[in-house]
Every structure is written in C-alpha cells, then in structure tokens.
Design an enzyme around this catalytic site. Structure first.
Site, PDB file in Angstrom:
ATOM      1  N   GLU A 175       0.850  -1.191   0.000  1.00  0.00           N
ATOM      2  CA  GLU A 175       0.000   0.000   0.000  1.00  0.00           C
ATOM      3  C   GLU A 175       0.887   1.244   0.000  1.00  0.00           C
ATOM      4  O   GLU A 175       0.403   2.352   0.095  1.00  0.00           O
ATOM      5  CB  GLU A 175      -0.971  -0.010   1.182  1.00  0.00           C
ATOM      6  N   CYS A 231      -3.332  -4.425   3.969  1.00  0.00           N
ATOM      7  CA  CYS A 231      -2.294  -5.319   4.504  1.00  0.00           C
ATOM      8  C   CYS A 231      -2.264  -6.708   3.878  1.00  0.00           C
ATOM      9  O   CYS A 231      -1.431  -7.522   4.249  1.00  0.00           O
ATOM     10  CB  CYS A 231      -2.454  -5.465   6.009  1.00  0.00           C
ATOM     11  N   HIS A 268      -2.222 -12.368  10.300  1.00  0.00           N
ATOM     12  CA  HIS A 268      -1.799 -10.975  10.110  1.00  0.00           C
ATOM     13  C   HIS A 268      -1.614 -10.348  11.482  1.00  0.00           C
ATOM     14  O   HIS A 268      -2.374 -10.622  12.411  1.00  0.00           O
ATOM     15  CB  HIS A 268      -2.854 -10.201   9.310  1.00  0.00           C
TER      16      HIS A 268
END
Lengths: 348, 132
Positions: free
Chosen positions: A81, A113, A235
């Site tokens: 990103e 993400c 994550h």
C-alpha cells in the site's frame, strides 16, 4: 503435481524506534500501549529505502535459496500500500534488478495489509495452472500513521518474497482460500498522506470476522483441526490481535509464537504475515503443517495450508534468517530523527 | 537526474554489470567500450559480487543539493574483487566506526529522489557486513 514455495527471503531495515519515544512526544501512556497492543518497538526504513529497495533485497534472498537465476522468473507480483510511484509499477524496477526482464509478466497489487498474500495467491495459481514455471510474489510496505495517531506505534517497514514453482518444492501449498467483503474499516483517499481508520470498528467486523472466516473455512476444506498444525501465523497489525484470534480458534502459544514478529517489528502491512511465515520456515522441521491467514482492510483474508518438505532444510541456510535481521544490529533513533526519515517535517 | 540517464545506467546500478576484456582479461566497472589495458573492443558481461572491503573513505559534510538531507555521510571506495573497485555511500553505520579494510555488503537503495515528482534513481550502497 506438488506446487509450492521453492525459495523465500525477507528484508528488515536496521532502524528502530521504541514505543516510549513516540508516546513521550504525544503525551501518551507508553505502558498502556505496550500492554494493550503488545508492541515494544517498530522498524523504520532509512531515508533511502522504500518498497522497491526492500523487495529487491528480499527477492535476492529468495533466489539464492531457490538456486535459480532471475532470468527464469516468469512473473513478478508486488503487493503493497506504499508503492513509491502512484503511476509506474514497482515490479518493473524489481524485475530489472533481478535480471528477470524482458520476458516476464508483472503487476503491482494493492489491498491494504493483504496485498502480499494476494501476490502469493496469484503466483501460486499461475504455477499450478502451468502458465509460468516460476512466479515471484512479494509483500512489502513502508507504511505511515498520522503523527499522534495510535497507528504511529505500529506502522513499520519490511518485505517478504516467495518464489513459487513445481520443482524443488520446499513448502507445498495444500490449499489456498480467500474470504472477502466490503467493510470500510481503514482507508486512504487519493493524494492523502496518511490513512484514516474506524478505530474499534477495525476489530470485530473487520480483522476478526475475516481472519476467523478464512481460517474456519480452510480448515473445513482440508479436513484439518487446529491441533494438526505445528505452526500458525495470522496478520499482525499489533501483538494482540493475532494472539486473540489464534486462541479463539483453539491454537496454542507453541503454535503461534514462532511467527509472531509484531512485538519487536511492528506492523509491516503487506509484509506482515508473509514475514511471520518466513520466520517459521527458518525453524520448521520436515512434514510440518502450517496455517497462514492474512488480513487486509477493506476487507478480506487469504488463507494457506502449507506443508514443509525435506528440501526446506537444504535451502534455508543459504540466506540471512528473519529473526537475525530483527534481533541483531538494530539502530535506535529518537522521534526527531524518525520524523526526518519519514518525511514528517515540512521543509517548504 | 534525467530519466534517460537513469535508464542507461541501470544495468550497472541495478545488477553490478561489469565488462571483462576478452583481450587481456581486465574487468571494468562501470563497463567501458574500449579497454584501457589493450585497447580491445570485445568484452563479456560479468556480474560483480555484492560484497567487498573498504579501500578508503571520506565523510561528506557539505553535500551537493540532492544529498543535503543525508549529510554528514560516508563515501567509500569498495574493492569487490581483486582490482575491481566502485565508489558508493556507506550507510546504516556510525561514521566514527568506519575503517579501512572493513567488510561491507552492497544493498539495493534509493540513490536520488529527484524532488517529489521526478524519476527515482536506484542503485547500490554499502552497509556494514561480515558480523551480521
């Protein structure tokens, strides 16, 4: 035909800033954040580092481990990103640096993400479909939080690169699965320097719903239970979320701690779960089952069920390990230096 | 820096492509069209290793405009293999710790940003090596 990871590599910048240093500037309670988010420090890119430079370094390690030449790579996908250009792919520079051009397919991916695991998902699928022999998938970010925002404690920098192929497979992909909805928990509009987020809305309806949904469904698809896995990596936007979701699903500390880097690395966004997976591969044995679940705001999760092969033991010492990069040769900086490095000081 | 120049120099900056003279075997970095040793014009492509030793160095305090924000910084001449040297920044290091003979690794870094709207120039810089 077994398709999977034939090489992997990570890159972590050497600079670090501690939670105390950031909290002091904004009048926040450092202990509260350290306890609440389970974060102690984060990596900071040097002023001459970005997604492209870290991707090249991580990919070169992956090539070294795989023992193949850059010219053999059929596709290069970079998920981030924080691509350095708004228009012009990061992948062209990375492919050129690796000697993969001109016979190569290239695209930059973006999904907050989870852009890194998106790149892995596509690279793996291409090899499986037989359209390319080797695919390179990278997750890398040098993300920023607005000064004084809680995000500033976690937004870090790092990269992980994975080479997929069907020969010399070190980690077999048994199943890949994606779970996604439109959930506006975190976003950045065009020309905005910093992202905005929905505060607590980033938790239950976003991170936990998608990470849990992806994990449960892939377990069902593969007929596995949490206790069948040696390792699990989620994550890690902070140190707390991945532990919470792992324990809710019935995983134990022994399964998640190897891949949990966030407490001393921060959140490397697109690099986060791929870097956690790399830390696991640095230590895993032969035949170990691994569950990996990413999360990207917006929102969705990609899940992979992986199994290591004997080949992993032959390749992993050919490049620097992730924990060594994380724990050695750190260079701690103060907030003013951090602000200068990250372009937070307006000069004109 | 003009984008065509960045593009033209990318083989050496991105991949450490050197030229080895087929006549006398001398290696040139950056590549040359005519050999300084035997005036030969036939070369083969060769990739230099991404590690070496500091042959000598200096610290820049008064920097040219594109590098002002980095000052003070170290510029080193790095010998990557016998007789083959290159000049680059040595970064991620305490300036007082730099020594002649120290082992370094070369990393891919951003060399120039060309303000906020120019083409980014990438290439190699040295970082402390060996002990890592």
């Amino acid at each position: 035909m077994a398709v999977g990871i034939i090489g992997y590599g990570t890159y972590i910048p050497r600079y670090r800033i501690r939670v105390e240093e950031i909290a002091k500037v904004w009048g926040m309670d450092a202990e509260n954040y350290k306890r609440g988010l389970m974060l102690r420090q984060k990596s900071v890119p040097a002023p001459d580092q970005d997604v492209i430079t870290m991707s090249v370094e991580a990919a070169r390690k992956a090539l070294r481990r795989a023992g193949i030449d850059g010219s053999e790579i059929g596709s290069v996908y970079i998920g981030s990103e924080s691509h350095p250009y708004a228009v012009k792919p990061s992948g062209t520079v990375v492919a050129e640096a690796l000697g993969a051009t001109p016979e190569v397919h290239c695209a930059d991916f973006e999904f907050a993400c989870k852009a890194g695991t998106e790149a892995m998902f596509v690279g793996y699928s291409e090899v499986k479909a037989g359209t390319v022999r080797y695919a390179l998938a990278i997750g890398a970010d040098t993300s920023q939080g607005a000064p004084g925002d809680a995000l500033e404690f976690s937004a870090a920098a790092g990269a992980a690169a994975y080479l997929f192929g069907a020969e010399g497979v070190a980690v077999e992909v048994l199943q890949a699965y994606s779970f996604m909805t439109d959930t506006p928990d975190f976003w950045r509009r065009e020309h905005q320097h910093y992202p905005r987020h929905g505060g607590r809305f980033t938790g239950a309806p976003a991170y936990f719903r998608h990470a849990t949904g992806a994990a449960l469904r892939i377990l069902e698809m593969t007929g596995k239970r949490p206790e069948d896995f040696r390792y699990v990596v989620f994550h890690q936007p902070n140190g707390k979320f991945p532990v919470t979701v792992a324990e809710r699903l019935g995983f134990t500390r022994e399964q998640y701690e190897t891949g949990l880097l966030a407490p001393t690395l921060g959140n490397t966004y697109s690099g986060a779960s791929p870097m956690g997976l790399a830390a696991i591969l640095d230590e895993a044995g032969v035949g170990d089952l691994i569950l990996m679940v990413s999360f990207g705001s917006g929102a969705g999760s990609d899940a992979f069920v992986l199994r290591t092969t004997e080949r992993l033991l032959e390749i992993r010492d050919k490049a620097k390990r992730t924990r060594d990069q994380l724990d050695k040769n750190q260079r701690y900086i103060d907030y003013a230096t951090y602000a200068k490095f990250r372009g937070k000081i307006r000069k004109r | 820096m003009f984008s065509a120049k960045i593009w033209r120099e990318s083989p050496q900056r991105y991949r450490l492509e050197a030229a080895k003279c087929l006549g006398c075997g001398k290696v040139f970095f950056p590549p040359r069209l005519v050999c300084l040793g035997c005036r030969g014009r036939e070369f083969e492509k060769r990739f230099l290793p991404w590690r070496g030793r500091v042959l000598t160095f200096t610290v820049i305090h008064t920097a040219p405009t594109p590098f002002v924000d980095m000052a003070p910084y170290c510029i080193a001449i790095v010998e990557v293999e016998e007789g083959v040297r290159l000049t680059c920044q040595l970064v991620d290091v305490d300036l007082e710790a730099v020594e002649i003979g120290m082992e370094v690794e070369l990393e891919f870094r951003r060399i120039q940003s060309n303000q906020s709207d120019g083409v980014l120039c990438y290439g190699y810089k040295a970082v402390p090596g060996g002990g890592e």
